[in-house]
Design a protein around this motif. Structure first.
Motif, PDB file in Angstrom:
ATOM      1  N   GLU A   3      -7.163  -8.122   6.711  1.00 45.29           N
ATOM      2  CA  GLU A   3      -6.516  -8.597   5.495  1.00 45.29           C
ATOM      3  C   GLU A   3      -5.374  -7.667   5.074  1.00 45.29           C
ATOM      4  N   ARG A   4      -5.508  -6.399   5.408  1.00 48.33           N
ATOM      5  CA  ARG A   4      -4.443  -5.434   5.110  1.00 48.33           C
ATOM      6  C   ARG A   4      -3.155  -5.805   5.847  1.00 48.33           C
ATOM      7  N   GLN A 155     -13.173 -11.666   5.342  1.00 48.77           N
ATOM      8  CA  GLN A 155     -11.773 -11.252   5.442  1.00 48.77           C
ATOM      9  C   GLN A 155     -10.953 -11.847   4.300  1.00 48.77           C
ATOM     10  N   LEU A 156     -11.247 -13.096   3.932  1.00 54.54           N
ATOM     11  CA  LEU A 156     -10.542 -13.713   2.808  1.00 54.54           C
ATOM     12  C   LEU A 156     -10.893 -13.018   1.497  1.00 54.54           C
ATOM     13  N   ILE A 157     -12.161 -12.658   1.331  1.00 56.91           N
ATOM     14  CA  ILE A 157     -12.556 -11.901   0.137  1.00 56.91           C
ATOM     15  C   ILE A 157     -11.783 -10.591   0.065  1.00 56.91           C
ATOM     16  N   TYR A 184       4.365 -13.638  -3.041  1.00 64.94           N
ATOM     17  CA  TYR A 184       3.775 -12.560  -2.243  1.00 64.94           C
ATOM     18  C   TYR A 184       2.388 -12.972  -1.750  1.00 64.94           C
ATOM     19  N   PHE A 185       1.547 -13.422  -2.664  1.00 65.56           N
ATOM     20  CA  PHE A 185       0.195 -13.830  -2.300  1.00 65.56           C
ATOM     21  C   PHE A 185       0.218 -15.084  -1.425  1.00 65.56           C
ATOM     22  N   ASP A 191      -0.086 -16.524   6.217  1.00 67.10           N
ATOM     23  CA  ASP A 191      -0.325 -15.732   7.426  1.00 67.10           C
ATOM     24  C   ASP A 191      -1.807 -15.748   7.789  1.00 67.10           C
ATOM     25  N   PHE A 192      -2.671 -15.656   6.781  1.00 64.29           N
ATOM     26  CA  PHE A 192      -4.116 -15.729   7.024  1.00 64.29           C
ATOM     27  C   PHE A 192      -4.483 -17.085   7.626  1.00 64.29           C
ATOM     28  N   TYR A 193      -3.927 -18.149   7.082  1.00 62.84           N
ATOM     29  CA  TYR A 193      -4.182 -19.503   7.584  1.00 62.84           C
ATOM     30  C   TYR A 193      -3.748 -19.634   9.044  1.00 62.84           C
TER      31      TYR A 193
END
Length: 254
Positions: A3-4, A155-157, A184-185, A191-193
């Motif tokens: 997540e970082r 990871q999402l948390i 930003y979020f 990117d996570f998706y």
């Protein structure tokens, strides 16, 4: 990818042209606020206006995320494809899909808090799926989100936790920081998706493919839940991963 790293990639995009992202967020926030205003009228006109307002709000919200997704992947925004289509052509199915999502979340939360939180994490990617793949809708989009989120809930948390300080800054600035934190979020979530797509499988065609947003050419779309199924990668993968490779990661909570 941790997540970082998702946050670092989002920060890299914000550094390139953060005033543009801020202005875009202000414009869409104002438009959504105006669309949310529905006068109190008697039945049935009041109900009709409320439904139209809900459709406009959903369409604007999806168009905003769609624009960020397009820009993040190195494509030029197209007015008809990236604004008109989400606002007019897809706002109804998008709204129904999100209503189904919240209906299910309400049901699970009424049972117990823990199942509600678990399902909230499972459904976290519904919006991004229906934006990236307009033909995946309703329960199919919810099922796809559950499949993509397998093994990625913690990871999402962690990603949400990395923005807690920014939430405090929003409060301290009386909401002004929201116009910076929102894109930003959102970029970090995109990117996570895309990472979840890369690891857990792709539909047969992404809206970023050669015939993107042409519904007649998406009719054979099915979702693959096979682990590591990359037979039909979305073009989001190439642009995003190349951006990730150019970044030197260093400790920085902002």
């Amino acid at each position: 990818m941790s997540e970082r790293q998702h946050k670092k990639i989002a920060k890299q995009f914000m550094r390139r042209n953060w005033p543009w992202y801020v202005v875009l967020t202000i414009v869409f926030t104002m438009a959504i606020s105006i669309a949310s205003l529905s006068p109190v009228l008697t039945f049935p006109l009041g109900i009709i206006l409320a439904i139209v307002s809900a459709l406009l709000v959903t369409g604007l919200q999806t168009a905003y995320k769609r624009l960020l997704m397009v820009i993040k992947n190195g494509l030029n925004p197209e007015f008809s494809r990236d604004f008109v289509a989400p606002l007019l052509n897809y706002s109804l199915p998008y709204t129904i899909t999100l209503w189904l999502k919240y209906l299910y979340l309400t049901f699970w939360t009424c049972l117990l808090i823990i199942p509600g939180i678990y399902k909230w994490l499972s459904y976290a990617l519904v919006e991004y799926i229906i934006i990236d793949f307009p033909q995946i809708r309703y329960n199919e989009a919810i099922t796809a989100s559950r499949q993509l989120m397998r093994g990625h809930k913690w990871q999402l948390i962690g990603l949400y936790c990395r923005f807690i300080l920014w939430d405090i800054i929003i409060m301290l600035t009386f909401g002004l920081a929201y116009f910076y934190v929102k894109p930003y979020f959102t970029l970090a979530m995109i990117d996570f998706y895309e990472m979840c797509l890369e690891e857990n499988g792709y539909p047969q065609m992404s809206s970023f493919d050669e015939h993107r947003w042409e519904t007649e050419k998406h009719s054979n779309m099915t979702f693959s839940s096979d682990d590591g199924a990359n037979a039909h990668p979305s073009s989001t993968e190439g642009a995003n991963r190349s951006s990730a490779e150019d970044i030197t990661y260093e400790w920085d909570d902002f």
